[in-house]
Design a protein around this motif. Structure first.
Motif, PDB file in Angstrom:
ATOM      1  N   GLY A 191       0.803  -1.219   0.000  1.00  0.00           N
ATOM      2  CA  GLY A 191       0.000   0.000   0.000  1.00  0.00           C
ATOM      3  C   GLY A 191       0.833   1.264   0.000  1.00  0.00           C
ATOM      4  N   PHE A 192       2.068   1.178  -0.511  1.00  0.00           N
ATOM      5  CA  PHE A 192       2.958   2.340  -0.480  1.00  0.00           C
ATOM      6  C   PHE A 192       2.325   3.543  -1.173  1.00  0.00           C
ATOM      7  N   TRP A 193       1.689   3.315  -2.336  1.00  0.00           N
ATOM      8  CA  TRP A 193       0.980   4.400  -3.029  1.00  0.00           C
ATOM      9  C   TRP A 193      -0.422   4.492  -2.445  1.00  0.00           C
ATOM     10  N   TYR A 194      -0.528   5.063  -1.248  1.00  0.00           N
ATOM     11  CA  TYR A 194      -1.765   5.020  -0.480  1.00  0.00           C
ATOM     12  C   TYR A 194      -2.877   5.872  -1.085  1.00  0.00           C
ATOM     13  N   LYS A 195      -2.553   6.741  -2.049  1.00  0.00           N
ATOM     14  CA  LYS A 195      -3.598   7.510  -2.720  1.00  0.00           C
ATOM     15  C   LYS A 195      -4.280   6.709  -3.825  1.00  0.00           C
ATOM     16  N   LYS A 196      -3.822   5.511  -4.041  1.00  0.00           N
ATOM     17  CA  LYS A 196      -4.328   4.642  -5.091  1.00  0.00           C
ATOM     18  C   LYS A 196      -5.264   3.622  -4.453  1.00  0.00           C
ATOM     19  N   PRO A 197      -6.570   3.704  -4.679  1.00  0.00           N
ATOM     20  CA  PRO A 197      -7.526   2.811  -3.993  1.00  0.00           C
ATOM     21  C   PRO A 197      -7.213   1.333  -4.163  1.00  0.00           C
ATOM     22  N   SER A 198      -6.794   0.923  -5.365  1.00  0.00           N
ATOM     23  CA  SER A 198      -6.527  -0.499  -5.590  1.00  0.00           C
ATOM     24  C   SER A 198      -5.341  -0.978  -4.759  1.00  0.00           C
ATOM     25  N   ALA A 199      -4.357  -0.106  -4.522  1.00  0.00           N
ATOM     26  CA  ALA A 199      -3.211  -0.475  -3.695  1.00  0.00           C
ATOM     27  C   ALA A 199      -3.634  -0.633  -2.231  1.00  0.00           C
ATOM     28  N   ASN A 200      -4.484   0.269  -1.756  1.00  0.00           N
ATOM     29  CA  ASN A 200      -4.986   0.140  -0.384  1.00  0.00           C
ATOM     30  C   ASN A 200      -5.790  -1.141  -0.208  1.00  0.00           C
ATOM     31  N   ALA A 201      -6.640  -1.441  -1.185  1.00  0.00           N
ATOM     32  CA  ALA A 201      -7.452  -2.659  -1.110  1.00  0.00           C
ATOM     33  C   ALA A 201      -6.564  -3.899  -1.113  1.00  0.00           C
ATOM     34  N   ALA A 202      -5.523  -3.894  -1.940  1.00  0.00           N
ATOM     35  CA  ALA A 202      -4.614  -5.044  -2.007  1.00  0.00           C
ATOM     36  C   ALA A 202      -3.856  -5.214  -0.696  1.00  0.00           C
ATOM     37  N   ALA A 203      -3.431  -4.103  -0.088  1.00  0.00           N
ATOM     38  CA  ALA A 203      -2.711  -4.180   1.184  1.00  0.00           C
ATOM     39  C   ALA A 203      -3.603  -4.741   2.286  1.00  0.00           C
ATOM     40  N   ILE A 204      -4.848  -4.285   2.329  1.00  0.00           N
ATOM     41  CA  ILE A 204      -5.789  -4.792   3.338  1.00  0.00           C
ATOM     42  C   ILE A 204      -6.060  -6.274   3.114  1.00  0.00           C
ATOM     43  N   LYS A 205      -6.219  -6.659   1.848  1.00  0.00           N
ATOM     44  CA  LYS A 205      -6.477  -8.062   1.534  1.00  0.00           C
ATOM     45  C   LYS A 205      -5.315  -8.940   1.988  1.00  0.00           C
ATOM     46  N   ALA A 206      -4.094  -8.502   1.711  1.00  0.00           N
ATOM     47  CA  ALA A 206      -2.924  -9.266   2.141  1.00  0.00           C
ATOM     48  C   ALA A 206      -2.876  -9.370   3.660  1.00  0.00           C
ATOM     49  N   PHE A 207      -3.185  -8.291   4.329  1.00  0.00           N
ATOM     50  CA  PHE A 207      -3.144  -8.274   5.794  1.00  0.00           C
ATOM     51  C   PHE A 207      -4.189  -9.221   6.380  1.00  0.00           C
ATOM     52  N   VAL A 208      -5.416  -9.176   5.855  1.00  0.00           N
ATOM     53  CA  VAL A 208      -6.504  -9.991   6.400  1.00  0.00           C
ATOM     54  C   VAL A 208      -6.267 -11.471   6.130  1.00  0.00           C
ATOM     55  N   VAL A 209      -5.913 -11.811   4.896  1.00  0.00           N
ATOM     56  CA  VAL A 209      -5.700 -13.224   4.560  1.00  0.00           C
ATOM     57  C   VAL A 209      -4.556 -13.804   5.379  1.00  0.00           C
ATOM     58  N   ASN A 210      -3.506 -13.029   5.561  1.00  0.00           N
ATOM     59  CA  ASN A 210      -2.387 -13.529   6.358  1.00  0.00           C
ATOM     60  C   ASN A 210      -2.743 -13.667   7.833  1.00  0.00           C
ATOM     61  N   ARG A 211      -3.703 -12.855   8.304  1.00  0.00           N
ATOM     62  CA  ARG A 211      -4.121 -13.020   9.694  1.00  0.00           C
ATOM     63  C   ARG A 211      -4.813 -14.371   9.894  1.00  0.00           C
ATOM     64  N   VAL A 212      -5.505 -14.853   8.871  1.00  0.00           N
ATOM     65  CA  VAL A 212      -6.128 -16.173   8.966  1.00  0.00           C
ATOM     66  C   VAL A 212      -5.054 -17.237   9.149  1.00  0.00           C
ATOM     67  N   GLY A 213      -4.024 -17.167   8.305  1.00  0.00           N
ATOM     68  CA  GLY A 213      -2.936 -18.121   8.453  1.00  0.00           C
ATOM     69  C   GLY A 213      -2.206 -17.963   9.772  1.00  0.00           C
ATOM     70  N   ASP A 214      -2.015 -16.727  10.206  1.00  0.00           N
ATOM     71  CA  ASP A 214      -1.278 -16.486  11.447  1.00  0.00           C
ATOM     72  C   ASP A 214      -2.028 -16.991  12.670  1.00  0.00           C
ATOM     73  N   LEU A 215      -3.355 -17.039  12.588  1.00  0.00           N
ATOM     74  CA  LEU A 215      -4.121 -17.626  13.694  1.00  0.00           C
ATOM     75  C   LEU A 215      -3.753 -19.095  13.864  1.00  0.00           C
ATOM     76  N   GLY A 216      -3.663 -19.820  12.744  1.00  0.00           N
ATOM     77  CA  GLY A 216      -3.237 -21.210  12.826  1.00  0.00           C
ATOM     78  C   GLY A 216      -1.828 -21.332  13.367  1.00  0.00           C
ATOM     79  N   PHE A 217      -0.935 -20.444  12.928  1.00  0.00           N
ATOM     80  CA  PHE A 217       0.448 -20.485  13.405  1.00  0.00           C
ATOM     81  C   PHE A 217       0.516 -20.234  14.908  1.00  0.00           C
ATOM     82  N   MET A 218      -0.257 -19.258  15.390  1.00  0.00           N
ATOM     83  CA  MET A 218      -0.279 -18.982  16.829  1.00  0.00           C
ATOM     84  C   MET A 218      -0.804 -20.182  17.612  1.00  0.00           C
ATOM     85  N   LEU A 219      -1.890 -20.775  17.131  1.00  0.00           N
ATOM     86  CA  LEU A 219      -2.427 -21.955  17.817  1.00  0.00           C
ATOM     87  C   LEU A 219      -1.402 -23.082  17.838  1.00  0.00           C
TER      88      LEU A 219
END
Length: 686
Positions: A153-181
């Motif tokens: 999301g470095f180009w934060y004025k670009k909506p598609s970049a913000n959406a991609a950054a959020i998507k990466a963050f959320v999907v990885n949180r799903v995996g990280d929950l398994g890793f934490m468990l």
């Protein structure tokens, strides 16, 4: 030495990040790039020392970190053969990406922030691979996730970049929950998070059971599957893969650093680091194999029809990660790490080469608007050609070849030797697909007639050249304006020919120099190092106790039938021949093929409908639940009976009190008389 390797990038990131533009544009770039080259120069002697058998494994203490009851987590830097491989991969690619970014990001006003993020990511990745315990590994694991979010999301004025950054963050949180468990479960079972202690105690836990989800299950299987969920998220395996292609919204150097050579390999590294634990859980290894093979096939099939040059390479990355995982799943951990090592060179080369093409084409990423570029940008063409020869595994059995020839063939042979014949055949099929989409990219980009006139980005460049004042910052650094031409065929077909007066230009030397270095790696990494990674005796000596090296499997791998040894080469030649026939000999073949196999084409074009399915199952219900809590819970319940209700009561009381304040003396006298009468009545009655 290891302390300098790890902490120099952090120091550079802090200075560049906090100073930002106060030091100007050059000082932060010089500081961060210099720190990474210093780390790189210090990493190679460690790696070469392990290759020569001269360097013993050791742990360099840093500090005491967490002491709570029985748990004592110290911060230490583990250095062994596995760490040494990751050190050279991370620091080499990162240093070259820093240098490349000098040219690629030259016009961006936020360069200090960008270089600070790059160095922060490198520090977090180095913390991950030098971890001596699972908590420290998780620290690095989350650190690279944070840096990935910031860079995508470095180009934060670009909506598609913000959406991609959020998507990466959320999907990885799903995996990280398994890793934490998984980490919680490891501590519950072994009463420690120290990796050496856990691995030493793992065989003793074979056959034990643990309560999980209301049932009894094999302890090590549960733990390994939970840990593998974390690897699936970080390494974009099927099911948790959807963030990786969208992450191409970030700058191209980010794609090369994070999504080709380093962060996405963290899951493979983790499985190999914990390989003695996985060895004691054969069911979990079977799941790793199946998921890796499925990811390999899925991503390769989607890459066949992509038209964005970066997305083709992104799906290729996802597919190659599948190779690494099913290699680890069949027990060929050395082959998995070997492919990780060679892949870092040729995939970083392909991504940075694609960035050079995008730079030459004024940030146009659609390959249907390329064509005939080999003469206009010959050095970039040569680098991309070498990367393509490496990823497709060009070589001759018994003679030698490019990097991918050694590592990819080793994985196919190892899966065959281990008895996973179906998985080995999937590897052969994917080798054919890899060859097809890689040569398709080359033919569409560098051969044929120029098709630049139809590109919006090129028209904008022409307007700039003629003084029409087009603002290039309308699309930050111009990577993706959202322009989507017709996708009727898989590549070209009906796009007008002609250059429209635009002339592509070669990239500056700050971008070309890293391509030359990576080209050397793509050519020689397989030939120079395969002996140490996968040969039985030398491999056992090199890896020692850092991974569970199956020496007998490496022996059996070399005894597979000759057709299996030649299968990847045959698949490569078949893919090359088909790509030439469809994109050079007969330009209308892609459109006819898409029309003939419309259902299949739409299926792979829509990426097996994973995004649509997830939108239906997760996104829409989540938004509906959010709206429910917002409108009915927040507005109509909490606000109605809380602040809004209180405000209404106060307002109503104020209005009632205001009516009593008439300003007439006789009214006040009347009220006083009523009050006096009421008081007398109460007194008499009492």
């Amino acid at each position: 030495m290891i302390h300098l390797i790890v902490f120099l990038p952090l120091l550079a990131a802090v200075i560049a990040g906090l100073g930002n533009r106060k030091f100007g544009g050059v000082v932060p770039k010089l500081l961060t790039t210099g720190a990474l080259f210093a780390s790189c120069l210090l990493s190679w002697p460690i790696f070469l020392g392990f290759l020569g058998g001269e360097t013993p494994s050791y742990v360099a203490p840093v500090m005491s970190w967490i002491v709570s009851g029985e748990m004592d987590v110290s911060w230490g830097l583990r250095v062994d053969a596995l760490t040494s491989v990751m050190l050279v991969v991370i620091t080499s690619v990162s240093a070259l990406v820093h240098l490349y970014s000098w040219g690629y990001m030259d016009e961006d006003p936020d360069q200090p922030r960008f270089f600070a993020y790059l160095s922060l990511f490198t520090f977090a990745m180095l913390m991950l691979v030098t971890a001596d315990n699972l908590v420290q590994m998780f620290f690095g694991w989350e650190g690279v996730g944070l840096a990935s979010y910031l860079l995508i999301g470095f180009w934060y004025k670009k909506p598609s970049a913000n959406a991609a950054a959020i998507k990466a963050f959320v999907v990885n949180r799903v995996g990280d929950l398994g890793f934490m468990l998984g980490i919680f479960g490891v501590y519950l079972v072994f009463r420690t998070v120290s990796i050496p202690e856990v691995l030493a105690a793992a065989p003793g836990m074979s056959g034990s059971t643990i309560g999980f989800l209301g049932m009894r299950a094999d302890t090590l299987t549960v733990l390994c599957l939970l840990l593998f969920v974390g690897a699936m998220g970080k390494s974009a395996q099927l099911g948790l893969h959807t963030w990786l292609p969208d992450a191409m919204e970030g700058p191209t150097p980010v794609s090369a650093l994070i999504h080709a050579a380093t962060m996405v390999t963290a899951g493979v590294f983790m499985v190999c680091r914990l390989s003695p634990l996985f060895e004691a859980a054969p069911v979990a290894l079977g799941v790793v194999t199946a998921v890796g093979a499925a990811t390999c096939l899925f991503a390769a099939s989607v890459g066949l029809v992509q038209t964005d040059i970066k997305r083709v390479i992104a799906y290729s990355t996802c597919s190659q990660l599948g190779y690494m995982f099913f290699a680890a799943g069949v027990g060929a951990y050395g082959a998995a790490m070997f492919h990780l090592f060679t892949h870092a060179f040729f995939k970083a080369l392909l991504f940075l080469g694609a960035g050079s093409v995008i730079h030459a084409m004024h940030h146009e990423q659609d390959m249907r608007f390329y064509g005939g570029l080999r003469k206009a940008i010959p050095l970039t063409f040569a680098a991309m050609l070498i990367g393509t020869l490496a990823i497709t595994g060009v070589g001759l059995y018994g003679v030698g070849g490019f990097a991918g020839f050694y590592s990819k063939d080793a994985i196919i042979e190892a899966s065959w030797a281990s008895g996973w014949l179906g998985v080995s055949m999937v590897g052969m099929l994917v080798a054919f697909m890899t060859s097809f989409y890689s040569w398709r990219l080359m033919f569409l980009t560098f051969w044929g007639q120029p098709r630049w006139a139809a590109s919006e980005h090129i028209q904008h460049a022409l307007h700039d050249a003629h003084g029409h004042g087009h603002d290039q910052q309308a699309h930050p650094a111009g990577e993706d304006s959202g322009h989507t031409p017709s996708t009727h065929d898989a590549a070209q077909g009906h796009v007008p020919h002609g250059t429209g007066g635009y002339h592509p230009h070669e990239s500056p030397w700050s971008m070309l120099a890293p391509l030359l270095v990576l080209s050397v790696g793509a050519i020689a990494a397989g030939f120079a190092f395969h002996h140490f990674f996968i040969e039985p005796e030398a491999g056992a000596e090199f890896w020692r106790s850092s991974i569970a090296f199956r020496e007998h499997l490496m022996h059996e791998m070399h005894e597979v039938p000759l057709p299996v040894k030649l299968s990847a080469t045959i698949a490569m030649l078949a893919g090359l021949a088909l790509a030439w026939a469809m994109y050079i000999r007969s330009a209308d073949a892609p459109a006819r093929t898409a029309d003939t196999f419309r259902v299949v084409y739409d299926f792979v074009l829509h990426k097996w409908y994973f995004d649509e399915l997830y939108h239906l199952i997760f996104v829409r219900p989540a938004f509906a639940l959010g709206r429910l809590f917002w409108h009915r819970g927040d507005e109509k319940t909490i606000d109605r009976f809380g602040p809004n209700g209180s405000a209404w009561v106060v307002q109503a009381g104020t209005r009632a009190a205001a009516r009593l304040q008439t300003g007439h003396i006789y009214t006040y006298a009347f009220v006083m008389l009523i009050g006096l009468t009421a008081a007398v009545t109460w007194a008499i009655a009492g």
